[in-house]
Design a protein around this motif. Structure first.
Motif, mmCIF file in Angstrom:
data_model
loop_
_atom_site.group_PDB
_atom_site.id
_atom_site.type_symbol
_atom_site.label_atom_id
_atom_site.label_comp_id
_atom_site.label_asym_id
_atom_site.label_seq_id
_atom_site.Cartn_x
_atom_site.Cartn_y
_atom_site.Cartn_z
ATOM 1 N N ARG A 41 36.389 57.997 126.691
ATOM 2 C CA ARG A 41 35.777 58.979 125.792
ATOM 3 C C ARG A 41 36.674 60.211 125.664
ATOM 4 O O ARG A 41 36.863 60.748 124.557
ATOM 5 N N ILE A 45 38.494 61.831 122.189
ATOM 6 C CA ILE A 45 38.401 63.222 121.749
ATOM 7 C C ILE A 45 39.797 63.781 121.473
ATOM 8 O O ILE A 45 40.038 64.438 120.457
ATOM 9 N N ARG A 48 41.199 62.593 118.226
ATOM 10 C CA ARG A 48 40.663 63.298 117.063
ATOM 11 C C ARG A 48 41.385 64.632 116.850
ATOM 12 O O ARG A 48 41.616 65.050 115.711
ATOM 13 N N GLU A 217 29.394 63.863 125.234
ATOM 14 C CA GLU A 217 28.685 62.684 124.734
ATOM 15 C C GLU A 217 27.954 62.953 123.425
ATOM 16 O O GLU A 217 27.380 62.035 122.825
ATOM 17 N N ASN A 219 28.221 63.794 119.656
ATOM 18 C CA ASN A 219 29.199 63.799 118.560
ATOM 19 C C ASN A 219 29.153 65.080 117.745
ATOM 20 O O ASN A 219 30.192 65.583 117.291
ATOM 21 N N LYS A 220 27.961 65.620 117.562
ATOM 22 C CA LYS A 220 27.826 66.844 116.779
ATOM 23 C C LYS A 220 28.563 67.992 117.451
ATOM 24 O O LYS A 220 29.205 68.814 116.785
ATOM 25 N N ILE A 222 31.138 67.685 119.464
ATOM 26 C CA ILE A 222 32.577 67.410 119.354
ATOM 27 C C ILE A 222 33.086 67.845 117.980
ATOM 28 O O ILE A 222 34.146 68.466 117.867
ATOM 29 N N ASP A 223 32.339 67.525 116.933
ATOM 30 C CA ASP A 223 32.720 67.962 115.585
ATOM 31 C C ASP A 223 32.797 69.484 115.516
ATOM 32 O O ASP A 223 33.729 70.052 114.929
#
Length: 266
Positions: A41, A45, A48, A217, A219-220, A222-223
């Motif tokens: 994971r 990241i 990205r 964990e 995703n929001k 991380i964005d």
């Protein structure tokens, strides 16, 4: 030809950024309560970040467990980082320990070395550390390195890996990161230990350096982290003036139409 004029448009120029990834590779990071694992994971990241990298930015990579090692010095071509991930994914027996003080010290040495070797290049660049880890600082050597980072003005953003349910801790695998686990960390008597996500130290580092903590964990989050670190929280270095041709015929057309309307009613 249509009437035209040359105007100047000011475009903001973002400050070039040196970003150092600090990835925890201790045994608990091989836990599989995240897809495909906590370490996997973390790598996604980082990938990205690489996809969104700005042309003048430079990325570096340091990995750590009980000690820390610089795998990639700052570079504008971060594809080498992905090659090091391939190497890490083949490790069968990760070494124990989480020493965040060591990795912060190594990160400072990395940027200080860059400053000495190429002071002209380093001038005017923003420096950022990004820690990706699942836990607390087991070495308890964090106080002085954290103070040094705070004095340097470098912001540290942290990503917490792992879940509240936790995971068994692999000590030996056959086939690397995605291989079969043949040995887990156990208590006396053979009961397997479970590693849960620990956020306290990660939050503390981020808050004291002016960065921010994110849950790895979600995703929001991380964005949001990518947007903040790479774009919205990036200072503006200045403005670039670009000449632009602007057509004026619409203004003449509008003036003629206004005269026509006026002539009808006068």
């Amino acid at each position: 030809a249509y009437p035209r004029m040359i105007v100047r448009e000011l475009r903001p120029v973002p400050t070039p950024t040196d970003l150092v990834f600090m990835v925890d590779i201790s045994p608990s990071m091989y836990g599989r309560d995240m897809d495909p694992s906590r370490l996997g994971r973390a790598q996604r990241i980082v990938q990205r970040f690489i996809l969104l990298k700005q042309p003048e930015d430079r990325y570096g990579l340091i990995v750590f467990n009980w000690t820390s090692v610089v795998l990639s010095y700052l570079t504008r071509d971060p594809q080498s980082i992905l090659l090091y991930f391939d190497y890490l994914n083949q490790q069968d027996e990760p070494e124990a320990g989480t020493n965040m003080g060591s990795v912060l010290t190594n990160g400072l040495r990395l940027v200080q070395t860059e400053d000495k070797l190429a002071p002209a290049t380093a001038k005017g660049r923003r420096r950022v550390f990004v820690i990706l880890s699942d836990g607390d600082d087991t070495a308890k050597q964090l106080e002085k390195p954290l103070g040094d980072v705070m004095n340097s003005g470098i912001k540290v953003y942290t990503f917490g890996l792992g879940t509240s349910n936790g995971s068994y801790i692999p000590l030996a695998m056959v086939g690397g990161l995605q291989g079969q686990v043949v040995k887990y960390l156990t208590r006396e008597g053979g009961t397997r230990l479970i590693s849960h996500a620990e956020a306290r130290t990660m939050r503390d580092i981020a808050e004291k350096t002016g960065g921010r903590f994110y849950r790895g964990e979600i995703n929001k989050q991380i964005d949001q982290a990518l947007d903040e670190i790479l774009f919205t929280c990036r200072p503006i270095a200045g403005f670039q003036s670009n000449p632009v041709r602007k057509d004026l015929y619409l203004y003449f057309l509008a003036g003629a139409f206004a005269c026509l309307i006026a002539g009808i009613f006068i």
